[in-house]
Design a protein around this motif. Structure first.
Motif, PDB file in Angstrom:
ATOM      1  N   GLU A 126      83.642  -7.850  17.917  1.00  0.00           N
ATOM      2  CA  GLU A 126      82.355  -7.434  18.460  1.00  0.00           C
ATOM      3  C   GLU A 126      81.328  -8.498  18.099  1.00  0.00           C
ATOM      4  N   HIS A 127      80.129  -8.358  18.640  1.00  0.00           N
ATOM      5  CA  HIS A 127      79.060  -9.281  18.284  1.00  0.00           C
ATOM      6  C   HIS A 127      78.772  -9.145  16.786  1.00  0.00           C
ATOM      7  N   GLY A 128      79.033 -10.205  16.028  1.00  0.00           N
ATOM      8  CA  GLY A 128      78.752 -10.216  14.600  1.00  0.00           C
ATOM      9  C   GLY A 128      79.769  -9.511  13.716  1.00  0.00           C
ATOM     10  N   SER A 132      81.105 -16.894  14.630  1.00  0.00           N
ATOM     11  CA  SER A 132      81.304 -17.465  15.972  1.00  0.00           C
ATOM     12  C   SER A 132      81.089 -16.435  17.072  1.00  0.00           C
ATOM     13  N   THR A 133      81.152 -15.145  16.752  1.00  0.00           N
ATOM     14  CA  THR A 133      80.936 -14.104  17.766  1.00  0.00           C
ATOM     15  C   THR A 133      79.460 -13.922  18.105  1.00  0.00           C
ATOM     16  N   CYS A 134      78.580 -14.600  17.392  1.00  0.00           N
ATOM     17  CA  CYS A 134      77.140 -14.465  17.620  1.00  0.00           C
ATOM     18  C   CYS A 134      76.613 -15.425  18.679  1.00  0.00           C
ATOM     19  N   GLY A 135      77.487 -16.226  19.271  1.00  0.00           N
ATOM     20  CA  GLY A 135      77.090 -17.112  20.359  1.00  0.00           C
ATOM     21  C   GLY A 135      76.366 -18.372  19.937  1.00  0.00           C
ATOM     22  N   GLU A 149      87.613  -7.311   7.098  1.00  0.00           N
ATOM     23  CA  GLU A 149      86.463  -7.138   7.985  1.00  0.00           C
ATOM     24  C   GLU A 149      85.423  -8.192   7.674  1.00  0.00           C
ATOM     25  N   GLY A 150      85.057  -8.954   8.691  1.00  0.00           N
ATOM     26  CA  GLY A 150      83.997  -9.934   8.558  1.00  0.00           C
ATOM     27  C   GLY A 150      82.786  -9.444   9.326  1.00  0.00           C
ATOM     28  N   LYS A 151      81.629  -9.421   8.667  1.00  0.00           N
ATOM     29  CA  LYS A 151      80.413  -8.908   9.291  1.00  0.00           C
ATOM     30  C   LYS A 151      79.245  -9.840   8.988  1.00  0.00           C
ATOM     31  N   VAL A 152      78.558 -10.266  10.041  1.00  0.00           N
ATOM     32  CA  VAL A 152      77.398 -11.139   9.879  1.00  0.00           C
ATOM     33  C   VAL A 152      76.225 -10.276   9.421  1.00  0.00           C
ATOM     34  N   LEU A 153      75.635 -10.637   8.292  1.00  0.00           N
ATOM     35  CA  LEU A 153      74.512  -9.873   7.740  1.00  0.00           C
ATOM     36  C   LEU A 153      73.162 -10.457   8.123  1.00  0.00           C
ATOM     37  N   HIS A 154      73.105 -11.777   8.263  1.00  0.00           N
ATOM     38  CA  HIS A 154      71.822 -12.449   8.512  1.00  0.00           C
ATOM     39  C   HIS A 154      72.079 -13.740   9.281  1.00  0.00           C
TER      40      HIS A 154
END
Length: 168
Positions: free
Chosen positions: A58-60, A97-100, A127-132
């Motif tokens: 998913e995105h982020g 990389s999912t954040c474009g 699980e990888g999650k973009v926080l900022h």
């Protein structure tokens, strides 16, 4: 005999060779047949990432899983810390990389808390999650859990630097 190399007994004692600057220089500059220099580039990533499966993207956020195999464990049969570190690095970058963005940047800091062990045969979720995300700094969280129990094995925080976008 090891592989194709043939062992030849030294003509001088070990102490004599250690005191000989030329012998020391040769031992440092000429890699042995079975040294790390003879291994293929990016071997660690290939070994660690060979068996992980993508579950969610998913995105982020990304979610992977894998089963701990014998080649990824220590002599005590637990998942190696280096494997966990590699997963935090790579899965964190994939999540980013999912954040474009045009780049996933370079690592500034990877901090990992090891909370439990994983044994051979256990299925692990990563699980990888973009926080900022705000140029020039991004922060990603990566958690490794036992799939059967949800128990946290390790939690990593990956801080990356993103170079400024070109105005050209």
């Amino acid at each position: 005999m090891r592989g194709n190399a043939i062992f030849v007994a030294p003509k001088r004692s070990l102490a004599q060779n250690l005191m000989d600057p030329e012998a020391v220089r040769r031992s440092l500059s000429e890699p042995a047949v079975d040294s790390l220099a003879a291994l293929p580039a990016r071997l660690i990533e290939a070994v660690v990432l060979n068996s992980i499966r993508l579950g969610v993207i998913e995105h982020g956020r990304v979610l992977y899983s894998f089963i701990v195999t014998p080649r990824l464990v220590s002599p005590g049969c637990v998942l190696l810390g280096g494997v966990i570190t590699t997963l935090v690095d790579v899965v964190g970058s994939i999540a980013l990389s999912t954040c474009g963005l045009l780049t996933t940047g370079v690592s500034l800091d990877i901090n990992i808390s090891y909370l439990d062990v994983a044994m051979i045969g256990e299925e692990i979720e990563i699980e990888g999650k973009v926080l900022h995300v705000r140029e020039p700094i991004t922060v990603i969280s990566v958690k490794l859990r036992k799939k059967a129990t949800g128990k946290l094995i390790a939690e990593g925080r990956h801080t990356k630097y993103l170079p400024a976008s070109s105005k050209l």
